[in-house]
Design a protein around this motif. Structure first.
Motif, PDB file in Angstrom:
ATOM      1  N   ALA A  90       0.852  -1.184   0.000  1.00 33.19           N
ATOM      2  CA  ALA A  90       0.000   0.000   0.000  1.00 33.19           C
ATOM      3  C   ALA A  90       0.886   1.231   0.000  1.00 33.19           C
ATOM      4  N   GLU A  91       0.398   2.265  -0.618  1.00 40.09           N
ATOM      5  CA  GLU A  91       1.127   3.529  -0.635  1.00 40.09           C
ATOM      6  C   GLU A  91       0.906   4.262   0.681  1.00 40.09           C
ATOM      7  N   LEU A  92       1.973   4.797   1.230  1.00 38.84           N
ATOM      8  CA  LEU A  92       1.895   5.516   2.495  1.00 38.84           C
ATOM      9  C   LEU A  92       1.555   6.979   2.215  1.00 38.84           C
ATOM     10  N   ALA A  93       0.395   7.421   2.695  1.00 40.56           N
ATOM     11  CA  ALA A  93      -0.024   8.806   2.497  1.00 40.56           C
ATOM     12  C   ALA A  93       0.708   9.719   3.468  1.00 40.56           C
ATOM     13  N   ARG A  94       0.627  11.019   3.202  1.00 41.20           N
ATOM     14  CA  ARG A  94       1.319  11.987   4.057  1.00 41.20           C
ATOM     15  C   ARG A  94       0.796  11.977   5.487  1.00 41.20           C
ATOM     16  N   ASN A  95      -0.471  11.603   5.669  1.00 43.14           N
ATOM     17  CA  ASN A  95      -1.031  11.562   7.022  1.00 43.14           C
ATOM     18  C   ASN A  95      -0.735  10.251   7.731  1.00 43.14           C
ATOM     19  N   GLY A  96       0.086   9.395   7.106  1.00 43.36           N
ATOM     20  CA  GLY A  96       0.478   8.142   7.734  1.00 43.36           C
ATOM     21  C   GLY A  96      -0.449   6.980   7.451  1.00 43.36           C
ATOM     22  N   LYS A  97      -1.566   7.238   6.767  1.00 42.83           N
ATOM     23  CA  LYS A  97      -2.508   6.168   6.444  1.00 42.83           C
ATOM     24  C   LYS A  97      -2.093   5.482   5.151  1.00 42.83           C
ATOM     25  N   LEU A  98      -2.589   4.248   4.975  1.00 43.60           N
ATOM     26  CA  LEU A  98      -2.283   3.468   3.785  1.00 43.60           C
ATOM     27  C   LEU A  98      -3.391   3.631   2.757  1.00 43.60           C
ATOM     28  N   GLN A  99      -2.973   3.768   1.501  1.00 44.23           N
ATOM     29  CA  GLN A  99      -3.935   3.948   0.412  1.00 44.23           C
ATOM     30  C   GLN A  99      -3.409   3.238  -0.835  1.00 44.23           C
ATOM     31  N   TYR A 100      -4.282   3.092  -1.841  1.00 43.73           N
ATOM     32  CA  TYR A 100      -3.901   2.498  -3.130  1.00 43.73           C
ATOM     33  C   TYR A 100      -3.196   1.155  -2.947  1.00 43.73           C
ATOM     34  N   ARG A 101      -3.918   0.152  -2.518  1.00 50.70           N
ATOM     35  CA  ARG A 101      -3.332  -1.163  -2.271  1.00 50.70           C
ATOM     36  C   ARG A 101      -3.233  -1.958  -3.577  1.00 50.70           C
ATOM     37  N   TRP A 102      -2.189  -2.777  -3.690  1.00 50.39           N
ATOM     38  CA  TRP A 102      -2.014  -3.633  -4.847  1.00 50.39           C
ATOM     39  C   TRP A 102      -1.293  -4.915  -4.423  1.00 50.39           C
ATOM     40  N   LEU A 103      -1.347  -5.919  -5.282  1.00 54.32           N
ATOM     41  CA  LEU A 103      -0.715  -7.218  -5.028  1.00 54.32           C
ATOM     42  C   LEU A 103       0.532  -7.361  -5.900  1.00 54.32           C
ATOM     43  N   GLU A 104       1.546  -8.026  -5.334  1.00 58.18           N
ATOM     44  CA  GLU A 104       2.745  -8.377  -6.096  1.00 58.18           C
ATOM     45  C   GLU A 104       3.025  -9.868  -5.892  1.00 58.18           C
TER      46      GLU A 104
END
Length: 440
Positions: A90-104
């Motif tokens: 997941a991408e780490l947002a500036r507020n510390g929350k996780l967003q835009y999740r993807w699988l690898e």
């Protein structure tokens, strides 16, 4: 006795240090990090006597996650391969929350002892491999950062840090160490260059778009089981783009042929003036006020069936004129009728001249048979102002550019539709980015 090389084992097993679950791993010599699918422990084991637990994932894979289970075999880029690990990032947002999740998916190719990552985000798939070279970024600190490679421009698409949400399987590097990395993505569909940096090193990867049906075929998955696509992927090719050169050529040829046909048609039967006459409206005192006497034009001869254009100009001054017209064949009595309403007003207001309406009108009669003709006019205008004069001009085989432009526009409809599709595709692509033109 000759020496014989010891074959590399295809797999081995080890027990999870937390729950004792046996974990099958396939890169026996290369893998050092493992994530247990049962208790979600993450640990390191590289041949020492006891594995070292590094942590436990609080988030766990959903039960329905089974598209490419660990151990699934397939063929990717012509090479046999196996799924050995799976990570949700997941991408780490500036507020510390996780967003835009993807699988690898961690893909191991035993023949070449190489790895690739098969990433999927919103149903869009990419194959990621080491680029084995570095690239120079131009204007790296701006939103217009780019990479030039062999004449191609890769534009900045995303900058981020990522976090591992959960993982299962085996890995040949410490996936938790990726938390310290910063990533930058540069795209030139269907290819992406990924820059991976920390304070000590810089590594580049190359990602290529792959269609879901190709992934399904590579790992023997039913196409209907593939996740649905949402929007446009970062490097998803535009299907329209490949057709643009051929479409442009065909459209250009069609428009050229249309213009040639119009020129040939005009040259075959050039416009010919058959009548040019001035007629004066005379009031009919026996009829209602404003009614003019019937005006009859001189006769003229049309030598072959053709279109006729009848141009009318009335000397109006702040008045209107209703003008029914009849074209009469003097040999057969056949008539062609039409009516034109002409009006023209003008004046001065607040020192500014103004006008509205027009003194001119015209009509086109198609497929008029050859013969001798004259025109009858039945004028009617408002009572009071001076009776107008009418200038009439009859032209055979006029250059009918209106038909040309109608066909011209029809020929452009499909190319315009394709252009709109392409523009929409690019708009959707850059909607997911903070660096696209729509976010400038």
């Amino acid at each position: 006795m000759s020496d014989t090389a010891t074959p590399r084992p295809e797999s081995a097993q080890l027990a999870c240090p937390e729950c004792g679950t046996l974990i099958t791993y396939y890169d026996v010599e290369g893998s050092e990090y493992y994530a247990c699918a049962s208790c979600h422990a993450y640990f390191k084991y590289s041949g020492e006597s006891k594995p070292k637990v590094l942590g436990n994932y609080k988030s766990v894979p959903p039960p329905e996650l089974g598209l490419l289970p660990i151990g699934t075999t397939g063929t990717l880029a012509g090479q046999p391969c196996r799924v050995v690990g799976l990570v949700e990032r997941a991408e780490l947002a500036r507020n510390g929350k996780l967003q835009y999740r993807w699988l690898e998916y961690q893909i191991y190719q035993p023949v070449t002892d190489d790895y690739a990552q098969l990433a999927v985000f919103k149903g869009h798939w990419t194959v990621i491999r080491p680029a084995k070279q570095t690239f120079k970024v131009k204007s790296p600190s701006t939103r217009h950062a780019r990479v030039e490679v062999s004449g191609e421009t890769y534009k900045i698409y995303n900058r981020y840090q990522s976090r591992v949400v959960w993982a299962v399987g085996e890995f040949d590097w410490n996936i938790e160490g990726d938390d310290q990395l910063r990533f930058a993505e540069y795209i030139s569909p269907p290819t992406m260059l990924i820059q991976e940096r920390n304070k000590d090193r810089e590594t580049w990867y190359r990602a290529e778009h792959i269609e879901p049906r190709a992934v399904a075929a590579a790992f023997n998955v039913k196409p209907g089981d593939m996740p649905a696509q949402d929007g446009v992927g970062a490097v998803q090719p535009d299907a329209v783009r490949a057709t643009i050169p051929a479409l442009t050529l065909l459209t250009g040829l069609a428009l050229g042929l249309l213009l040639l046909a119009q020129v040939l048609l005009i040259n075959r039967h050039p416009p010919t003036t058959l009548l040019s006459e001035n007629l004066q409206v005379v009031a009919d005192t026996a009829a209602a006020p404003g009614t003019g006497r019937v005006l009859v034009s001189p006769s003229f001869t049309l030598g072959h069936q053709a279109a006729l254009e009848i141009d009318l100009t009335a000397t109006l001054s702040n008045q209107w004129l209703e003008l029914p017209v009849s074209l009469v064949n003097e040999q057969t009595g056949q008539g062609f009728e039409f009516t034109k309403n002409i009006e023209f007003y003008s004046g001065v207001e607040s020192g500014e001249n103004w006008s509205e309406g027009s003194r001119d009108a015209d009509a086109v009669l198609a497929q008029v048979p050859a013969g001798r003709y004259h025109l009858n006019f039945y004028p009617f205008t408002e009572a009071g102002p001076a009776a107008p004069a009418i200038v009439v001009r009859v032209v055979a085989d006029p250059a009918l550019w209106s038909n040309f432009f109608v066909v011209f526009c029809l020929l452009l409809l499909y190319p315009l539709y394709q252009y709109i599709r392409r523009a929409s595709h690019e708009t959707q692509r850059w909607n997911e980015s903070d660096y696209g033109p729509i976010n400038a």
